[in-house]
Design a protein around this motif. Structure first.
Motif, short mmCIF file in Angstrom:
data_model
loop_
_atom_site.label_atom_id
_atom_site.label_comp_id
_atom_site.label_asym_id
_atom_site.label_seq_id
_atom_site.Cartn_x
_atom_site.Cartn_y
_atom_site.Cartn_z
N SER A 35 0.83 -1.21 0.00
CA SER A 35 0.00 0.00 0.00
C SER A 35 0.87 1.26 0.00
N ASP A 70 2.22 1.60 -3.62
CA ASP A 70 1.21 2.12 -4.54
C ASP A 70 0.95 3.60 -4.31
N GLU A 71 0.99 3.99 -3.05
CA GLU A 71 0.79 5.41 -2.71
C GLU A 71 1.87 6.28 -3.35
N ARG A 82 1.60 5.71 -7.59
CA ARG A 82 0.32 5.80 -8.29
C ARG A 82 0.35 6.95 -9.30
#
Length: 378
Positions: free
Chosen positions: A364, A367-368, A371
């Protein structure tokens, strides 16, 4: 179902990550192996930059990752090798202070996001302590996110100037030949160690200063008066081996140095008690494995040990061999208390993150940081 990288879920090319590991202690090396396997399973491309002996010991390539040999040194040749390995990475994740510093040097002038995980609190005094503080400041200010395995490390990173520091406790992978399904029955292990009709105590740590081995030998003088005399086995290798062996022989202590072992899970399954006389690890691997294996633990009350084990261990003041020995003697004579610690240990271990949860949290963060920005937004 476990989440996959948002890159894969949106039809983009797989996220390319580089994991940077120094010499690596047992905890950080095992974490990188677990993380590599979990990320690969979620469609992430992983390259592990570490000394070749670390790949032999932990099997990064067997987990599906690529491996690039990068020595521990921060010399220009090693940094250049790391810079080349990171050339096509979408994100770099470095583990430990020295590996993180090399990553900072390798990424100089690039915009590749850097994630840093601090597994342990680096300790030093005098000029070396000043240098370590300088390295910490350099690293955390260059990192997009700093992950600390304990709240103490998160606070330390923030104090050093981290822009974003978060708690990210890591799971300890089960030993390859473990305590749940050991290849050798405990009775056979005890026979091989010479502990058929006597209590078996185990400690696991490199034979380095500040690991508490001298305290263990001091405590062993007290429990050698018991009948039968407990046998303490210490798994680990290091520069203090000669010094410790001489003490054992000179004082006729009931202690055996086993050297480096790859069957710690089986040793734990055979042991009556696990001993942790000192720990510089933020999340002691032995403490976690002992509680997972339902082996009563005697540990010093220091650092993050109380936060890690809660009420599921016998905690004693640091630097007090008499109290440590007394706790061991009490447990050996109190089967009811041992059973209670086994049950409390299993309950405490159930509160720790699983490997799957650890990978999901790290993914996570990735991806943060990677992104894509939607079209039309700044």
């Amino acid at each position: 179902m476990s989440p996959v990288s948002s890159h894969a879920s949106h039809g983009q090319s797989p996220l390319r990550t580089v994991q940077v590991l120094g010499g690596g202690n047992a905890g950080s090396s095992a974490h990188v192996r677990s993380l590599a396997a979990g990320l690969v399973a979620r469609g992430v491309r992983v390259t592990v930059c570490a000394p070749v002996e670390a790949d032999r010991a932990y099997g990064f390539t067997a987990a599906g990752a690529a491996h690039v040999h990068v020595p521990r040194s921060s010399d220009p040749v090693s940094v250049a090798a790391l810079r080349t390995a990171c050339a096509d990475a979408d994100l770099v994740h470095a583990h430990g202070l020295h590996a993180s510093f090399r990553a900072v040097l390798a990424l100089s002038g690039r915009e590749t996001p850097l994630v840093v995980t601090w597994h342990n609190h680096a300790r030093a005094e005098g000029p070396r302590g000043h240098l370590l503080r300088m390295l910490e400041r350099r690293v955390v200010r260059a990192a997009a996110v700093v992950l600390g395995t304990t709240s103490e490390l998160v606070d330390r990173a923030r104090h050093r100037g981290a822009r974003d520091a978060r708690l990210a406790a890591v799971a300890v992978p089960r030993p390859r030949f473990g305590y749940e399904h050991p290849e050798r029955p405990p009775s056979k292990v005890r026979a091989e160690l010479g502990a058929i009709a006597r209590p078996l105590l185990i400690a696991v740590a490199s034979l380095d200063a500040h690991r508490g081995h001298e305290l263990l030998l001091d405590a062993a003088r007290a429990w050698r008066l018991l009948d039968p005399v407990p046998l303490l086995v210490i798994a680990g290798e290091g520069p203090l081996r000669g010094t410790l062996q001489r003490r054992i022989e000179d004082e006729e202590l009931p202690v055996r140095l086993l050297g480096r072992r790859d069957d710690v899970g089986e040793l734990l399954a055979a042991a009556d008690l696990a001993l942790l006389p000192g720990s510089w690890e933020a999340r002691s691997v032995l403490a976690q494995e002992a509680l997972h294996a339902r082996v009563p633990l005697v540990a010093v009350r220091t650092g993050s040990v109380p936060e890690l084990v809660g009420e599921a261990a016998e905690l004693v003041p640091p630097g007090d061999p008499e109290e440590f020995a007394a706790a061991v003697v009490r447990l050996l004579g109190d089967p009811g208390r041992c059973q209670a610690l086994r049950e409390e240990g299993a309950g405490q271990a159930a509160t720790w993150p699983t490997e799957d949860e650890t990978v999901a949290q790290v993914l996570s963060v990735y991806d943060e940081l990677t992104r894509p920005v939607p079209f039309g937004r700044c």
